[in-house]
Design a protein around this motif. Structure first.
Motif, PDB file in Angstrom:
ATOM      1  N   VAL A  96       1.590  -0.445  37.545  1.00  0.00           N
ATOM      2  CA  VAL A  96       1.090  -0.911  36.667  1.00  0.00           C
ATOM      3  C   VAL A  96       0.238  -0.034  35.482  1.00  0.00           C
ATOM      4  N   GLN A  97       0.328   0.415  34.394  1.00  0.00           N
ATOM      5  CA  GLN A  97       0.004   1.374  33.614  1.00  0.00           C
ATOM      6  C   GLN A  97      -0.779   0.618  32.778  1.00  0.00           C
ATOM      7  N   VAL A  98      -2.798   1.882  32.954  1.00  0.00           N
ATOM      8  CA  VAL A  98      -3.632   0.835  32.401  1.00  0.00           C
ATOM      9  C   VAL A  98      -4.102   2.059  31.580  1.00  0.00           C
ATOM     10  N   THR A  99      -4.450   0.689  30.230  1.00  0.00           N
ATOM     11  CA  THR A  99      -4.995   2.227  28.890  1.00  0.00           C
ATOM     12  C   THR A  99      -6.559   1.414  28.734  1.00  0.00           C
ATOM     13  N   ARG A 100      -6.996   2.650  28.869  1.00  0.00           N
ATOM     14  CA  ARG A 100      -8.770   2.098  28.320  1.00  0.00           C
ATOM     15  C   ARG A 100      -8.423   2.888  26.470  1.00  0.00           C
ATOM     16  N   LEU A 101      -8.634   1.366  25.488  1.00  0.00           N
ATOM     17  CA  LEU A 101      -9.208   1.655  24.387  1.00  0.00           C
ATOM     18  C   LEU A 101      -9.979   2.497  23.887  1.00  0.00           C
ATOM     19  N   ALA A 102     -10.150   3.323  22.922  1.00  0.00           N
ATOM     20  CA  ALA A 102     -11.322   4.200  22.677  1.00  0.00           C
ATOM     21  C   ALA A 102     -10.792   4.767  21.418  1.00  0.00           C
ATOM     22  N   ARG A 103     -12.506   4.863  20.306  1.00  0.00           N
ATOM     23  CA  ARG A 103     -12.563   5.620  18.984  1.00  0.00           C
ATOM     24  C   ARG A 103     -12.621   6.870  18.937  1.00  0.00           C
ATOM     25  N   THR A 104     -11.562   7.435  18.914  1.00  0.00           N
ATOM     26  CA  THR A 104     -11.810   9.286  18.880  1.00  0.00           C
ATOM     27  C   THR A 104     -12.345   9.307  17.270  1.00  0.00           C
ATOM     28  N   LEU A 105     -13.047   9.990  17.089  1.00  0.00           N
ATOM     29  CA  LEU A 105     -13.698  10.806  16.136  1.00  0.00           C
ATOM     30  C   LEU A 105     -13.467  12.344  16.418  1.00  0.00           C
ATOM     31  N   VAL A 106     -12.056  12.948  15.430  1.00  0.00           N
ATOM     32  CA  VAL A 106     -11.720  14.247  15.612  1.00  0.00           C
ATOM     33  C   VAL A 106     -12.831  15.601  15.490  1.00  0.00           C
ATOM     34  N   ASN A 107     -12.831  16.756  15.423  1.00  0.00           N
ATOM     35  CA  ASN A 107     -14.005  17.735  15.424  1.00  0.00           C
ATOM     36  C   ASN A 107     -13.792  17.751  13.757  1.00  0.00           C
ATOM     37  N   LYS A 108     -12.307  17.892  13.013  1.00  0.00           N
ATOM     38  CA  LYS A 108     -12.801  17.933  11.453  1.00  0.00           C
ATOM     39  C   LYS A 108     -13.916  16.297  10.803  1.00  0.00           C
ATOM     40  N   ASP A 109     -13.315  15.535  11.369  1.00  0.00           N
ATOM     41  CA  ASP A 109     -13.972  14.316  10.965  1.00  0.00           C
ATOM     42  C   ASP A 109     -15.513  14.348  11.003  1.00  0.00           C
ATOM     43  N   LEU A 110     -15.797  15.271  12.222  1.00  0.00           N
ATOM     44  CA  LEU A 110     -17.479  15.017  12.206  1.00  0.00           C
ATOM     45  C   LEU A 110     -18.232  16.043  11.439  1.00  0.00           C
ATOM     46  N   GLU A 111     -17.750  17.307  11.122  1.00  0.00           N
ATOM     47  CA  GLU A 111     -18.005  18.348   9.799  1.00  0.00           C
ATOM     48  C   GLU A 111     -18.206  17.345   8.483  1.00  0.00           C
ATOM     49  N   ASN A 112     -16.876  16.743   9.082  1.00  0.00           N
ATOM     50  CA  ASN A 112     -17.150  15.988   7.481  1.00  0.00           C
ATOM     51  C   ASN A 112     -17.912  15.124   7.096  1.00  0.00           C
ATOM     52  N   ALA A 113     -18.797  14.257   8.253  1.00  0.00           N
ATOM     53  CA  ALA A 113     -19.431  13.744   8.222  1.00  0.00           C
ATOM     54  C   ALA A 113     -20.976  14.284   7.545  1.00  0.00           C
ATOM     55  N   VAL A 114     -21.183  15.790   8.230  1.00  0.00           N
ATOM     56  CA  VAL A 114     -22.246  16.594   8.532  1.00  0.00           C
ATOM     57  C   VAL A 114     -22.202  16.818   7.064  1.00  0.00           C
ATOM     58  N   ALA A 115     -21.052  17.846   7.213  1.00  0.00           N
ATOM     59  CA  ALA A 115     -21.139  17.861   5.257  1.00  0.00           C
ATOM     60  C   ALA A 115     -21.823  17.317   4.601  1.00  0.00           C
ATOM     61  N   ALA A 116     -21.096  15.401   4.584  1.00  0.00           N
ATOM     62  CA  ALA A 116     -21.132  14.793   3.412  1.00  0.00           C
ATOM     63  C   ALA A 116     -23.185  14.053   3.258  1.00  0.00           C
ATOM     64  N   ALA A 117     -23.767  14.934   4.400  1.00  0.00           N
ATOM     65  CA  ALA A 117     -24.889  14.638   4.106  1.00  0.00           C
ATOM     66  C   ALA A 117     -25.738  15.046   4.033  1.00  0.00           C
ATOM     67  N   LEU A 118     -25.406  15.794   4.079  1.00  0.00           N
ATOM     68  CA  LEU A 118     -25.913  17.366   3.389  1.00  0.00           C
ATOM     69  C   LEU A 118     -25.539  17.804   1.958  1.00  0.00           C
ATOM     70  N   GLU A 119     -24.935  16.974   1.878  1.00  0.00           N
ATOM     71  CA  GLU A 119     -24.998  17.176  -0.361  1.00  0.00           C
ATOM     72  C   GLU A 119     -25.156  17.068  -1.308  1.00  0.00           C
ATOM     73  N   ARG A 120     -25.468  18.008  -1.607  1.00  0.00           N
ATOM     74  CA  ARG A 120     -26.088  17.994  -2.906  1.00  0.00           C
ATOM     75  C   ARG A 120     -27.411  18.161  -2.715  1.00  0.00           C
ATOM     76  N   ARG A 121     -28.046  18.544  -1.372  1.00  0.00           N
ATOM     77  CA  ARG A 121     -29.344  18.277  -0.936  1.00  0.00           C
ATOM     78  C   ARG A 121     -30.118  19.491  -0.451  1.00  0.00           C
ATOM     79  N   PHE A 122     -31.301  20.305  -0.607  1.00  0.00           N
ATOM     80  CA  PHE A 122     -31.286  21.021   0.360  1.00  0.00           C
ATOM     81  C   PHE A 122     -31.349  22.198  -0.252  1.00  0.00           C
ATOM     82  N   GLY A 123     -31.129  22.495  -2.126  1.00  0.00           N
ATOM     83  CA  GLY A 123     -30.208  23.522  -2.437  1.00  0.00           C
ATOM     84  C   GLY A 123     -28.429  23.762  -2.470  1.00  0.00           C
TER      85      GLY A 123
END
Length: 379
Positions: A96-123
């Motif tokens: 029996v094959q058992v697969t656990r589903l997951a949500r994957t956040l790739v490294n680039k997505d995390l970088e983009n999320a941080v950049a978006a949080a800093l966008e047009r702020r702090f100069g």
């Protein structure tokens, strides 16, 4: 006869319906060959169909997030018997094959999320121009599949001098009213895309396509407006520069079409006349620049416009007064008589030398025609 037959069929159907319902009610549990789970445990109802009241009984720990594990059928049946689940139909299933589903956040997505949080702020500027580096090398991040919400920044700190950031996020969780919390620290700097030299370039060299590459550099390293690659190709540098140096708009100029002490072609232009001679440039210039040129024949210094490589054009209007309108005299010429030939050398000398009077201007610019003394014949 027909009526008796119909009655018999109706009786048989009536007897068969309860039997079919009974079969549905006592359907045998059947093992599944492939299972997907979202929680951290595997239950009986995940492994078999028709598990009945035993469906919620946990039997295995789920594989890691986003991974698949294999269970031998014999082991599964042994565990199920321990949970009082017997009579499971396995068919020809071996494991029996058992697969656990997951949500994957790739490294680039995390970088983009941080950049978006800093966008047009702090100069800082646009998120697309912010380069993010995490303190710990973060590869793809797997979360429970129930974390279906977007990354929402809830706390953002940034030090413009050091470039350090500390950003906290929350993600809505379908199975839990409390959101999942994530926190990232590292460095973030604003960058610009700039043309960079691929080799050492001298001032006299024309920039070729192979001499320039596009790179992202920290904005603080590029003072002034960064030059694009398209803008640099075909231009010259104002000074020699080494490989790897970012190119600014202030560093490039149009290529010199005329160099100081270079032998050039001097073109004299007045309405209806186009003459050329040799000269020596007294200064360098690019197309459209005004430069001084020494006429090698008359030893006079002229001022002209660079109109091509090794070519300077002197407009007649800048050297003499405007040309007066020509006098119509063709009516006094005989049919077989042509105008006298123009003395080009004399005309050139007159064009170069500043005229003493308006009369001399007219004499220099209008070739005189020979007029017959005899009256013109009437037609």
């Amino acid at each position: 006869m027909i009526r008796a037959t119909l009655v018999t069929i109706s009786v048989l159907l009536a007897l068969a319906l309860p039997a079919r319902a009974a079969d549905d009610f006592i359907a045998a549990p059947t093992l599944r060959a492939s299972v997907t789970v979202t929680s951290d445990v595997v239950r009986v109802g995940d492994l078999i169909d028709n598990a009945g009241s035993a469906a919620l009984i946990p039997v295995y720990r789920s594989p890691d997030l986003g991974t698949t594990g294999a269970l031998p059928v014999a082991q599964v049946l042994s565990v199920l018997r321990g949970k009082q689940v017997i009579g499971v139909m396995t068919g020809d299933i071996k494991e029996v094959q058992v697969t656990r589903l997951a949500r994957t956040l790739v490294n680039k997505d995390l970088e983009n999320a941080v950049a978006a949080a800093l966008e047009r702020r702090f100069g800082l500027g646009d998120a697309a121009n912010i380069t993010v580096t995490f303190d710990r090398g973060i590869s793809d991040m797997r979360l429970d599949a129930s974390n279906s919400g977007a990354l929402q920044p809830v706390a953002t700190r940034y030090d413009a001098r050091s470039g350090r950031f500390d950003v906290a996020f929350e993600i809505v969780n379908d199975n839990n009213p409390a959101p999942t919390k994530l926190r990232f620290t590292g460095n973030a700097i604003e960058t610009v895309e700039v043309a960079v030299l691929t080799r050492d370039i001298d001032r006299a060299d024309l920039l070729k396509s192979s001499d320039v590459a596009l790179e992202r550099r920290p904005k603080a390293e590029v003072t002034g407006e960064a030059a694009s690659r398209d803008r640099t190709v075909g231009m010259q540098l104002r000074r020699p520069m080494r490989a790897g140096t970012p190119i600014r708009v202030a560093d490039i100029v149009k290529p010199d079409f005329v160099s100081r002490d270079q032998s050039v072609t001097v073109i004299y232009q007045v309405p209806g006349i186009y003459l050329t001679t040799r000269g020596k440039a007294l200064e360098s210039g690019t197309e459209g620049d005004t430069v001084s040129v020494l006429n090698l024949q008359t030893k006079r210094t002229l001022t002209g416009t660079v109109t091509g490589r090794g070519q300077v054009t002197v407009q007649g209007a800048s050297q003499s007064a405007p040309m007066p309108a020509a006098v119509e005299q063709s009516s006094s010429l005989k049919r077989d008589e042509a105008p006298a030939p123009v003395d080009t050398a004399a005309l050139l000398r007159n064009l170069v030398q500043a005229p003493a009077s308006q009369a001399q201007v007219a004499q220099a610019q209008i070739p005189q025609v020979r007029v017959s003394q005899a009256p013109a014949k009437s037609e």
